[in-house]
Design a protein around this motif. Sequence first.
Motif, mmCIF file in Angstrom:
data_model
loop_
_atom_site.group_PDB
_atom_site.id
_atom_site.type_symbol
_atom_site.label_atom_id
_atom_site.label_comp_id
_atom_site.label_asym_id
_atom_site.label_seq_id
_atom_site.Cartn_x
_atom_site.Cartn_y
_atom_site.Cartn_z
ATOM 1 N N ARG A 21 0.809 -1.216 0.000
ATOM 2 C CA ARG A 21 0.000 0.000 0.000
ATOM 3 C C ARG A 21 0.845 1.271 0.000
ATOM 4 N NH1 ARG A 21 -5.492 1.164 2.356
ATOM 5 N NH2 ARG A 21 -5.476 3.398 2.657
ATOM 6 N N ASN A 22 1.990 1.266 0.688
ATOM 7 C CA ASN A 22 2.807 2.467 0.775
ATOM 8 C C ASN A 22 3.993 2.457 -0.187
ATOM 9 O OD1 ASN A 22 4.194 0.451 2.045
ATOM 10 N ND2 ASN A 22 4.732 1.631 3.864
ATOM 11 N N ASP A 23 3.999 1.562 -1.160
ATOM 12 C CA ASP A 23 5.082 1.475 -2.133
ATOM 13 C C ASP A 23 5.081 2.714 -3.035
ATOM 14 O OD1 ASP A 23 6.635 0.779 -4.509
ATOM 15 O OD2 ASP A 23 6.567 -1.275 -3.748
ATOM 16 N N PRO A 24 6.237 3.348 -3.242
ATOM 17 C CA PRO A 24 6.290 4.553 -4.085
ATOM 18 C C PRO A 24 5.966 4.278 -5.562
ATOM 19 C CG PRO A 24 8.497 3.929 -3.325
ATOM 20 C CD PRO A 24 7.519 3.040 -2.626
ATOM 21 N N GLN A 25 5.959 3.018 -5.975
ATOM 22 C CA GLN A 25 5.616 2.707 -7.360
ATOM 23 C C GLN A 25 4.148 3.002 -7.685
ATOM 24 O OE1 GLN A 25 7.682 2.070 -9.811
ATOM 25 N NE2 GLN A 25 9.361 2.261 -8.354
ATOM 26 N N HIS A 26 3.324 3.177 -6.648
ATOM 27 C CA HIS A 26 1.930 3.563 -6.898
ATOM 28 C C HIS A 26 1.874 4.886 -7.643
ATOM 29 C CE1 HIS A 26 -0.355 0.430 -4.916
ATOM 30 N NE2 HIS A 26 0.516 0.451 -3.924
ATOM 31 N N HIS A 27 2.868 5.751 -7.421
ATOM 32 C CA HIS A 27 2.923 7.027 -8.144
ATOM 33 C C HIS A 27 3.036 6.782 -9.641
ATOM 34 C CE1 HIS A 27 3.921 11.076 -9.315
ATOM 35 N NE2 HIS A 27 5.032 10.623 -9.870
ATOM 36 N N THR A 28 3.867 5.816 -10.028
ATOM 37 C CA THR A 28 4.029 5.494 -11.443
ATOM 38 C C THR A 28 2.714 4.991 -12.029
ATOM 39 O OG1 THR A 28 6.338 4.912 -11.021
ATOM 40 C CG2 THR A 28 5.372 4.114 -13.080
ATOM 41 N N MET A 145 7.631 16.224 -12.695
ATOM 42 C CA MET A 145 6.248 16.028 -12.276
ATOM 43 C C MET A 145 6.204 15.316 -10.924
ATOM 44 S SD MET A 145 3.034 14.062 -14.108
ATOM 45 C CE MET A 145 3.989 13.840 -15.538
ATOM 46 N N VAL A 146 5.455 15.896 -9.976
ATOM 47 C CA VAL A 146 5.337 15.327 -8.636
ATOM 48 C C VAL A 146 3.900 15.448 -8.149
ATOM 49 C CG1 VAL A 146 7.722 15.849 -7.984
ATOM 50 C CG2 VAL A 146 5.914 17.516 -7.506
ATOM 51 N N LYS A 147 3.616 14.729 -7.073
ATOM 52 C CA LYS A 147 2.366 14.907 -6.329
ATOM 53 C C LYS A 147 2.706 15.774 -5.131
ATOM 54 C CE LYS A 147 0.153 10.466 -7.191
ATOM 55 N NZ LYS A 147 -0.328 9.262 -6.509
ATOM 56 N N GLU A 148 2.201 16.998 -5.128
ATOM 57 C CA GLU A 148 2.481 17.934 -4.049
ATOM 58 C C GLU A 148 1.366 17.862 -3.014
ATOM 59 O OE1 GLU A 148 2.987 22.750 -3.356
ATOM 60 O OE2 GLU A 148 2.913 21.951 -5.393
ATOM 61 N N GLU A 149 1.726 17.607 -1.756
ATOM 62 C CA GLU A 149 0.721 17.575 -0.699
ATOM 63 C C GLU A 149 0.432 18.999 -0.261
ATOM 64 O OE1 GLU A 149 -0.484 15.335 3.433
ATOM 65 O OE2 GLU A 149 1.589 15.201 2.752
ATOM 66 N N ILE A 150 -0.846 19.339 -0.239
ATOM 67 C CA ILE A 150 -1.294 20.660 0.220
ATOM 68 C C ILE A 150 -2.078 20.424 1.501
ATOM 69 C CG2 ILE A 150 -2.658 22.714 -0.330
ATOM 70 C CD1 ILE A 150 -0.372 22.457 -2.249
ATOM 71 N N MET A 151 -1.726 21.186 2.567
ATOM 72 C CA MET A 151 -2.367 20.965 3.867
ATOM 73 C C MET A 151 -3.115 22.193 4.391
ATOM 74 S SD MET A 151 0.514 18.647 5.768
ATOM 75 C CE MET A 151 1.973 19.414 5.117
ATOM 76 N N GLN A 152 -2.710 23.386 3.985
ATOM 77 C CA GLN A 152 -3.321 24.610 4.509
ATOM 78 C C GLN A 152 -4.500 25.020 3.634
ATOM 79 O OE1 GLN A 152 -2.229 25.810 7.442
ATOM 80 N NE2 GLN A 152 -0.807 24.070 7.377
ATOM 81 N N ASP A 153 -5.639 25.295 4.274
ATOM 82 C CA ASP A 153 -6.862 25.630 3.543
ATOM 83 C C ASP A 153 -6.727 26.832 2.618
ATOM 84 O OD1 ASP A 153 -8.274 23.506 4.525
ATOM 85 O OD2 ASP A 153 -9.350 24.654 6.050
ATOM 86 N N ASP A 154 -5.813 27.772 2.925
ATOM 87 C CA ASP A 154 -5.666 28.981 2.114
ATOM 88 C C ASP A 154 -4.587 28.869 1.038
ATOM 89 O OD1 ASP A 154 -7.727 30.385 3.410
ATOM 90 O OD2 ASP A 154 -6.374 30.949 5.043
#
Length: 173
Positions: A21-28, A145-154
């Motif tokens: 489940r936490n394998d980084p290949q899921h991104h691919t 190209m990346v998946k950027e995590e956004i945490m702040q509502d603004d």
Amino acid sequence: MREELQVVHDALHSLRSGFRRNDPQHHTIDTLEQSFSLLMDRLHMADIQKISNSHHQDTKRLNFDSTGDPRRLPLTSYHGYALQKMDNTDIGTKVVYFTEKTVTPFMSSIPKRLGEIVLRDFKTMFDRPGNYRFHFKSVDPEYGMVKEEIMQDDDVLPGWDGKIIAWVEEDHG
């Protein structure tokens, strides 16, 4: 074409099940799914354009079921129908998002322009109970190209190709 779509869907699902489940290949795999989805969207748009262009050559081809029945022609085929091009300022920004529970993405829109949309707007559109983590397709100068995590509502959400592409996962921690 539906059969080919199902084959790709099954192959990606089978491939995904081979990773933890936490394998980084899921991104691919996510990138493959997204690219395939965008490709299919563009092919669909090209088909619509071909149908539109063929209207002037053969009105019988305009109906989508090939029966020739004029009652089944699209509204745009009737004389005097004003076809207006809609852009993102008229309908908002398209949002495509994936969840852990489905392979097929969801699509919605937010009635704001790209660059004005913040995480709070996305959460309002998503509107599901529970705690979630939100990742958005973005470009990093160093990694591409990346998946950027956004945490702040603004925080303003990154866009890609005129739309927002997101991955939503439940936060169990």
